[in-house]
Design an enzyme around this catalytic site. Structure first.
Site, PDB file in Angstrom:
ATOM      1  N   ASP A  48       0.820  -1.216   0.000  1.00 32.54           N
ATOM      2  CA  ASP A  48       0.000   0.000   0.000  1.00 32.54           C
ATOM      3  C   ASP A  48       0.857   1.270   0.000  1.00 32.54           C
ATOM      4  OD1 ASP A  48      -2.371  -1.391  -0.063  1.00 32.54           O
ATOM      5  OD2 ASP A  48      -2.537  -1.496   2.118  1.00 32.54           O
ATOM      6  N   ASN A  70      -4.887   8.630   1.242  1.00 27.09           N
ATOM      7  CA  ASN A  70      -5.144   8.050   2.569  1.00 27.09           C
ATOM      8  C   ASN A  70      -5.662   9.104   3.545  1.00 27.09           C
ATOM      9  OD1 ASN A  70      -4.703   5.328   2.534  1.00 27.09           O
ATOM     10  ND2 ASN A  70      -2.756   5.375   3.622  1.00 27.09           N
ATOM     11  N   ASP A  75      -2.040  16.307  20.566  1.00 28.25           N
ATOM     12  CA  ASP A  75      -0.942  15.895  19.673  1.00 28.25           C
ATOM     13  C   ASP A  75      -1.245  16.174  18.204  1.00 28.25           C
ATOM     14  OD1 ASP A  75       0.344  14.971  21.869  1.00 28.25           O
ATOM     15  OD2 ASP A  75       0.256  12.839  21.342  1.00 28.25           O
ATOM     16  N   ALA A  98      -6.148   2.772   7.536  1.00 30.66           N
ATOM     17  CA  ALA A  98      -4.731   3.011   7.815  1.00 30.66           C
ATOM     18  C   ALA A  98      -4.571   3.716   9.172  1.00 30.66           C
ATOM     19  CB  ALA A  98      -4.119   3.810   6.658  1.00 30.66           C
ATOM     20  N   ASN A 120      -6.013   6.191  10.556  1.00 31.37           N
ATOM     21  CA  ASN A 120      -7.320   6.421  11.185  1.00 31.37           C
ATOM     22  C   ASN A 120      -7.772   5.221  12.024  1.00 31.37           C
ATOM     23  OD1 ASN A 120     -10.278   7.562  11.140  1.00 31.37           O
ATOM     24  ND2 ASN A 120     -10.458   5.563  10.149  1.00 31.37           N
TER      25      ASN A 120
HETATM   26  P1  NAP Z   1       4.716   2.809   6.955  1.00 34.03           P
HETATM   27  O1  NAP Z   1       4.774   3.572   8.230  1.00 34.03           O
HETATM   28  O2  NAP Z   1       5.973   2.182   6.461  1.00 34.03           O
HETATM   29  O3  NAP Z   1       3.615   1.631   7.043  1.00 34.03           O
HETATM   30  C1  NAP Z   1       2.335   1.835   7.465  1.00 34.03           C
HETATM   31  C2  NAP Z   1       1.509   0.575   7.301  1.00 34.03           C
HETATM   32  O4  NAP Z   1       0.191   0.986   6.925  1.00 34.03           O
HETATM   33  C3  NAP Z   1       1.999  -0.406   6.241  1.00 34.03           C
HETATM   34  O5  NAP Z   1       1.821  -1.716   6.700  1.00 34.03           O
HETATM   35  C4  NAP Z   1       1.091  -0.106   5.071  1.00 34.03           C
HETATM   36  O6  NAP Z   1       0.866  -1.218   4.229  1.00 34.03           O
HETATM   37  C5  NAP Z   1      -0.203   0.221   5.792  1.00 34.03           C
HETATM   38  N1  NAP Z   1      -1.150   0.992   4.997  1.00 34.03           N
HETATM   39  C6  NAP Z   1      -0.946   2.070   4.206  1.00 34.03           C
HETATM   40  N2  NAP Z   1      -2.105   2.481   3.687  1.00 34.03           N
HETATM   41  C7  NAP Z   1      -3.052   1.645   4.142  1.00 34.03           C
HETATM   42  C8  NAP Z   1      -4.453   1.557   3.964  1.00 34.03           C
HETATM   43  N3  NAP Z   1      -5.131   2.437   3.226  1.00 34.03           N
HETATM   44  N4  NAP Z   1      -5.134   0.587   4.630  1.00 34.03           N
HETATM   45  C9  NAP Z   1      -4.483  -0.303   5.417  1.00 34.03           C
HETATM   46  N5  NAP Z   1      -3.162  -0.276   5.616  1.00 34.03           N
HETATM   47  C10 NAP Z   1      -2.462   0.698   4.996  1.00 34.03           C
HETATM   48  O7  NAP Z   1       4.159   3.818   5.838  1.00 34.03           O
HETATM   49  P2  NAP Z   1       3.669   3.540   4.369  1.00 34.03           P
HETATM   50  O8  NAP Z   1       3.686   2.081   4.039  1.00 34.03           O
HETATM   51  O9  NAP Z   1       4.359   4.464   3.461  1.00 34.03           O
HETATM   52  O10 NAP Z   1       2.143   3.982   4.479  1.00 34.03           O
HETATM   53  C11 NAP Z   1       1.811   5.302   4.789  1.00 34.03           C
HETATM   54  C12 NAP Z   1       0.625   5.290   5.673  1.00 34.03           C
HETATM   55  O11 NAP Z   1       0.982   4.780   6.939  1.00 34.03           O
HETATM   56  C13 NAP Z   1       0.062   6.654   5.988  1.00 34.03           C
HETATM   57  O12 NAP Z   1      -0.749   7.145   4.951  1.00 34.03           O
HETATM   58  C14 NAP Z   1      -0.705   6.364   7.267  1.00 34.03           C
HETATM   59  O13 NAP Z   1      -2.038   5.987   6.988  1.00 34.03           O
HETATM   60  C15 NAP Z   1      -0.027   5.153   7.841  1.00 34.03           C
HETATM   61  N6  NAP Z   1       0.513   5.439   9.163  1.00 34.03           N
HETATM   62  C16 NAP Z   1       0.008   4.728  10.200  1.00 34.03           C
HETATM   63  C17 NAP Z   1       0.413   4.986  11.491  1.00 34.03           C
HETATM   64  C18 NAP Z   1      -0.189   4.173  12.591  1.00 34.03           C
HETATM   65  O14 NAP Z   1      -1.018   3.307  12.309  1.00 34.03           O
HETATM   66  N7  NAP Z   1       0.183   4.415  13.834  1.00 34.03           N
HETATM   67  C19 NAP Z   1       1.331   5.988  11.754  1.00 34.03           C
HETATM   68  C20 NAP Z   1       1.839   6.719  10.671  1.00 34.03           C
HETATM   69  C21 NAP Z   1       1.412   6.426   9.370  1.00 34.03           C
HETATM   70  P3  NAP Z   1       1.980  -1.859   3.269  1.00 34.03           P
HETATM   71  O15 NAP Z   1       2.816  -2.718   4.162  1.00 34.03           O
HETATM   72  O16 NAP Z   1       1.171  -2.613   2.301  1.00 34.03           O
HETATM   73  O17 NAP Z   1       2.751  -0.725   2.644  1.00 34.03           O
END
Ligand code: NAP
EC number: 2.7.1.23
Length: 267
Positions: free
Chosen positions: A52, A124, A153, A165, A167
């Protein structure tokens, strides 16, 4: 299928494993009459190879095009929200891409305007977070109504597909992308007699505008995240968020409804 959907661009990370995967996919595409192009601007199918995070980058780096089809391809046996194919599903991919009347799913995007400059898009979410150990304060307006004064925060405003994600990690609702809306969730809001937020996530309809006004008190240092990129700007005063008129298109298959993907990814 018409000729205008025969140019494929592969967006991927440059590591040995993925390059090998893309090599096989290139052969498959060329064997089936597609042209693999080197520039995304020449493509009408943009295929992201990865998870993703890679899909989010593929859409962002190619400028959220609404005149092409985005396709997410992931590794065998993996499930991701934006990926419709596993890399070994050759027949399924070719069938879908060569189908005369290819059906598409449309995913809503958020439009973010910071201090009245040109808007950015997010697939996202947009997140506003304190970059230091201290909290910061924002007035939160829904359309022209002063709704609440937030201190804490930060906040996350997500699209329906982004609802699974960041959220979701802060207990925001998972929302069907058939509903064009945005989810607003707090990140550790302080609640006392001076600062009070609703304290539960809420969902805004497609006609609403959310405005966040950072209260300039000398210790405000929020950083803005647009999906997986940080916006390099300081001293932000106003952030306006609404649903975009633009949507991105992905391929619609028999077994890839949003809820099937939610089930495969989480349950
Ligand atoms: P990352 O920090 O390396 O990984 C975030 C995780 O979220 C990965 O496992 C990614 O999947 C998954 N993900 C991304 N979009 C998703 C979606 N729409 N539905 C379900 N899972 C999703 O960052 P990244 O891979 O570049 O992804 C960026 C996203 O991370 C941001 O847009 C934000 O939504 C999310 N994020 C989450 C947190 C948290 O949950 N505490 C904190 C910061 C950011 P893949 O392994 O398939 O890439």
């Amino acid at each position: 299928m018409t000729d205008h959907r025969r140019n494929v661009y592969f967006f991927h990370k440059q590591d040995q494993d993925t390059n090998k995967q893309v090599g096989s996919l290139t052969q498959l595409a060329e064997k089936n009459g597609f042209t693999v192009v080197n520039q995304p601007s020449d493509a009408n199918i943009i295929a992201s190879v990865g998870g993703d995070g890679t899909f989010l980058q593929a859409v962002r780096k190619t400028n959220f095009r609404d005149d092409c089809l985005y396709v997410g391809i992931t590794k065998k046996g993996k499930a991701h929200l934006y990926c419709d194919f596993n890399s070994d599903e050759h027949e399924k991919m070719v069938d879908a891409m060569t189908f005369e009347q290819i059906e598409v799913r449309k995913y809503p995007l958020i439009e973010v305007t910071v201090d009245q400059t040109s808007p950015f898009h997010c697939l996202n979410e947009v997140s506003i977070r304190s970059s230091i150990i201290k909290t910061f304060v924002m007035d939160v307006l829904i359309d022209d109504l002063h709704f609440e004064t937030f201190r804490g925060d930060g906040m996350i405003i997500s699209t329906p597909t982004g609802s699974t994600a960041y959220n979701k990690s802060v207990a925001g609702p998972v929302v069907d992308p058939l509903l064009p809306c945005m989810q607003v969730t707090d990140l550790a809001s302080l609640n006392n007699n001076t600062y009070r937020t609703l304290g539960s996530p809420f969902v805004l309809g497609s006609e609403r505008k959310l405005t966040l006004r950072v209260v300039q008190a000398g210790n405000e240092h929020p950083i803005i995240g647009l999906d997986n990129e940080a916006l390099s700007t300081r001293n932000v005063k106003t952030i306006e968020i609404k649903l975009s008129d633009k949507k991105i298109k992905t391929v619609k298959l028999k077994d890839n409804s949003f809820w099937e993907k939610v089930k495969r990814t989480f349950l």
